[in-house]
Motif scaffolding. Structure first.
Motif, PDB file in Angstrom:
ATOM      1  N   GLY A  87       4.143  84.627  68.560  1.00 36.27           N
ATOM      2  CA  GLY A  87       5.057  83.541  69.452  1.00 36.27           C
ATOM      3  C   GLY A  87       3.991  82.167  69.660  1.00 36.27           C
ATOM      4  O   GLY A  87       2.983  82.452  69.790  1.00 36.27           O
ATOM      5  N   GLU A  89       4.640  78.216  72.067  1.00 34.04           N
ATOM      6  CA  GLU A  89       5.646  77.833  72.931  1.00 34.04           C
ATOM      7  C   GLU A  89       4.748  76.629  73.687  1.00 34.04           C
ATOM      8  O   GLU A  89       3.702  77.016  74.108  1.00 34.04           O
ATOM      9  CB  GLU A  89       6.374  78.588  73.842  1.00 34.04           C
ATOM     10  CG  GLU A  89       5.560  79.526  74.727  1.00 34.04           C
ATOM     11  CD  GLU A  89       6.204  80.702  75.567  1.00 34.04           C
ATOM     12  OE1 GLU A  89       5.753  80.427  76.766  1.00 34.04           O
ATOM     13  OE2 GLU A  89       7.171  81.113  75.071  1.00 34.04           O
ATOM     14  N   SER A  91       3.479  74.624  76.537  1.00 33.91           N
ATOM     15  CA  SER A  91       2.885  74.931  78.251  1.00 33.91           C
ATOM     16  C   SER A  91       3.236  73.750  78.951  1.00 33.91           C
ATOM     17  O   SER A  91       2.600  73.658  80.142  1.00 33.91           O
ATOM     18  CB  SER A  91       1.555  75.539  78.315  1.00 33.91           C
ATOM     19  OG  SER A  91       0.575  74.666  77.572  1.00 33.91           O
ATOM     20  N   ALA A 126      13.187  74.342  72.991  1.00 40.19           N
ATOM     21  CA  ALA A 126      13.735  75.916  72.626  1.00 40.19           C
ATOM     22  C   ALA A 126      15.148  75.951  72.669  1.00 40.19           C
ATOM     23  O   ALA A 126      15.848  76.744  71.896  1.00 40.19           O
ATOM     24  CB  ALA A 126      12.830  76.755  73.519  1.00 40.19           C
ATOM     25  N   SER A 127      15.987  75.488  73.545  1.00 42.87           N
ATOM     26  CA  SER A 127      17.343  75.762  73.848  1.00 42.87           C
ATOM     27  C   SER A 127      18.315  75.042  72.852  1.00 42.87           C
ATOM     28  O   SER A 127      19.260  75.497  72.188  1.00 42.87           O
ATOM     29  CB  SER A 127      17.768  75.445  75.192  1.00 42.87           C
ATOM     30  OG  SER A 127      17.779  74.087  75.578  1.00 42.87           O
ATOM     31  N   TYR A 144      12.729  71.864  65.730  1.00 45.98           N
ATOM     32  CA  TYR A 144      11.996  72.312  66.496  1.00 45.98           C
ATOM     33  C   TYR A 144      11.415  73.555  65.948  1.00 45.98           C
ATOM     34  O   TYR A 144      11.943  74.501  65.704  1.00 45.98           O
ATOM     35  CB  TYR A 144      12.301  72.702  67.708  1.00 45.98           C
ATOM     36  CG  TYR A 144      11.490  73.414  68.796  1.00 45.98           C
ATOM     37  CD1 TYR A 144      10.255  72.703  69.125  1.00 45.98           C
ATOM     38  CD2 TYR A 144      11.736  74.414  69.438  1.00 45.98           C
ATOM     39  CE1 TYR A 144       9.453  73.588  69.945  1.00 45.98           C
ATOM     40  CE2 TYR A 144      10.917  75.274  70.307  1.00 45.98           C
ATOM     41  CZ  TYR A 144       9.628  74.758  70.742  1.00 45.98           C
ATOM     42  OH  TYR A 144       8.849  75.292  71.440  1.00 45.98           O
ATOM     43  N   PRO A 146       7.719  75.274  66.191  1.00 48.33           N
ATOM     44  CA  PRO A 146       6.371  75.484  66.890  1.00 48.33           C
ATOM     45  C   PRO A 146       5.243  76.146  65.962  1.00 48.33           C
ATOM     46  O   PRO A 146       5.999  77.273  65.352  1.00 48.33           O
ATOM     47  CB  PRO A 146       6.487  75.980  68.212  1.00 48.33           C
ATOM     48  CG  PRO A 146       7.704  76.520  68.016  1.00 48.33           C
ATOM     49  CD  PRO A 146       8.541  75.722  67.329  1.00 48.33           C
ATOM     50  N   THR A 180       4.684  79.563  61.651  1.00 48.17           N
ATOM     51  CA  THR A 180       5.506  80.051  62.772  1.00 48.17           C
ATOM     52  C   THR A 180       5.509  81.386  63.230  1.00 48.17           C
ATOM     53  O   THR A 180       4.912  82.087  62.696  1.00 48.17           O
ATOM     54  CB  THR A 180       6.985  79.288  62.424  1.00 48.17           C
ATOM     55  OG1 THR A 180       7.323  80.258  61.461  1.00 48.17           O
ATOM     56  CG2 THR A 180       6.819  77.925  62.164  1.00 48.17           C
ATOM     57  N   ALA A 203       4.832  71.160  67.813  1.00 53.44           N
ATOM     58  CA  ALA A 203       6.062  71.489  67.928  1.00 53.44           C
ATOM     59  C   ALA A 203       7.155  71.268  66.718  1.00 53.44           C
ATOM     60  O   ALA A 203       7.928  71.642  66.462  1.00 53.44           O
ATOM     61  CB  ALA A 203       6.838  70.593  69.097  1.00 53.44           C
ATOM     62  N   SER A 219       0.052  74.417  74.504  1.00 59.91           N
ATOM     63  CA  SER A 219       0.674  75.667  74.253  1.00 59.91           C
ATOM     64  C   SER A 219       0.256  76.991  74.660  1.00 59.91           C
ATOM     65  O   SER A 219      -0.953  77.104  75.336  1.00 59.91           O
ATOM     66  CB  SER A 219       0.829  75.860  72.662  1.00 59.91           C
ATOM     67  OG  SER A 219      -0.453  75.989  72.132  1.00 59.91           O
TER      68      SER A 219
END
Length: 330
Positions: A87, A89, A91, A126-127, A144, A146, A180, A203, A219
């Motif tokens: 993962g 993402e 931060s 993310a959404s 997107y 990352p 990824t 990203a 991140s």
């Protein structure tokens, strides 16, 4: 089920060079999971608040900090370190892309000699699954995706190597957008314990990272680290790409669609980097698939894909040669 061994590494454990003499800040067993807090590729110098003025005082020498190194028990010279990306993402709620003077593939062009900075909003990435490059006229959105720009292990010697150029054998700042979540990186171990470090999450990025930066972000990353034996053909970084989001079955019933196995050739000479990548794939096809080297060379020509993964972190270019796994059927 939670992993039997899990660890956390804070962003305070940073270094700006590679060496087998660096003291490890964490020791883990093979198979352990590690969560890392990572600064962005600019060493967190750029913020939303200072965006209008920071480029004039930006210190390039603080770029590409790595968090680590991590000593992996059982990793010996000649082994391979597998790093599964579980993962990545953001931060923080923002990222940035910059044009720096003297950096980027077109740095000598007069029109790109003035420094410039773009701040990206990452709060909904993310959404929605995308980043907004331009809101209108025309509206432009970027997928997107990352990933970790820096994943590397110690070189064979104690000499301090800068973190900006990727290392030819043990990785580092490879800026390969295929790392990824769901992908894996394989690195040849050149120092006892491997001494793994990570950093420089993006990203989004295009192949090559043409202007010198991607969508740089602070991140949190989660990885699993495993020592593997008997893979002598891994002489430089190799990437197993993530599965397709909606995999389709191949004739042998597996879910290989969308996955590729890719050798990274890294060298100051673009053609030699390409040759290294192609030779690496030939080595793998001969060792793991039972092909003659002539068959492997032909297969690479008709099914392989060359990718200019990184062309700005001089003196080294990073070229990928990939083979789609869906071609291998029962």
């Amino acid at each position: 089920m939670a992993p039997s061994h899990s660890f956390h590494l804070h962003a305070s454990h940073q270094h700006l060079h590679w060496s087998n003499a660096l003291a490890p800040v964490l020791t883990i067993p093979s198979g352990a999971e590690v969560t890392l807090d990572l600064p962005d590729g600019g060493g967190n110098q750029i913020t939303r608040e200072n965006a209008s003025s920071i480029l004039s005082s930006f210190e390039f020498g603080k770029s590409d900090p790595c968090v680590g190194p991590i000593y992996v028990e059982g990793a010996e010279v000649g082994d391979v370190l597998r790093v599964d990306i579980l993962g990545v993402e953001p931060s923080g709620g923002y990222g940035w892309t910059a044009i720096f003077k003297g950096f980027g593939i077109l740095c000598e062009d007069e029109e790109f000699r003035e420094q410039s900075l773009k701040i990206w909003d990452l709060t909904a990435a993310a959404s929605t699954g995308y980043l907004v490059f331009k809101a209108a006229n025309p509206r432009i959105v970027i997928p997107y995706a990352p990933f970790l720009g820096i994943v590397g292990i110690a070189p064979s010697g104690p000499e301090a190597l800068p973190t900006v150029p990727p290392m030819q054998e043990t990785g580092g700042n490879i800026d390969t957008k295929y790392l990824t979540a769901g992908s894996s990186l394989f690195l040849p171990v050149k120092a006892k314990g491997a001494l793994l470090s990570c950093g420089d999450a993006h990203a989004a990025q295009g192949d090559g990272e043409a202007c010198g930066t991607a969508v740089e972000m602070r991140s949190k990353a989660r990885i699993r680290v495993t020592v593997e034996k008997g893979k002598g053909w891994v002489k430089s970084p190799w990437v197993l790409t993530a599965p397709a989001k909606k995999p389709t079955e191949t004739e042998d019933g597996g879910e290989k669609e969308g996955r590729e196995y890719m050798c990274l050739g890294i060298d100051p000479d673009l053609r030699e980097a390409t040759r290294k990548a192609v030779r690496g794939v030939i080595d793998w096809l001969a060792a793991e698939k039972g092909l003659t080297r002539v068959e492997a060379y032909m297969l690479t020509s008709v099914a392989g894909n060359l990718k200019m993964c990184e062309v700005v972190d001089m003196p080294n270019y990073t070229i990928g040669c990939s083979i789609p796994l869906s071609i291998f059927v029962s």
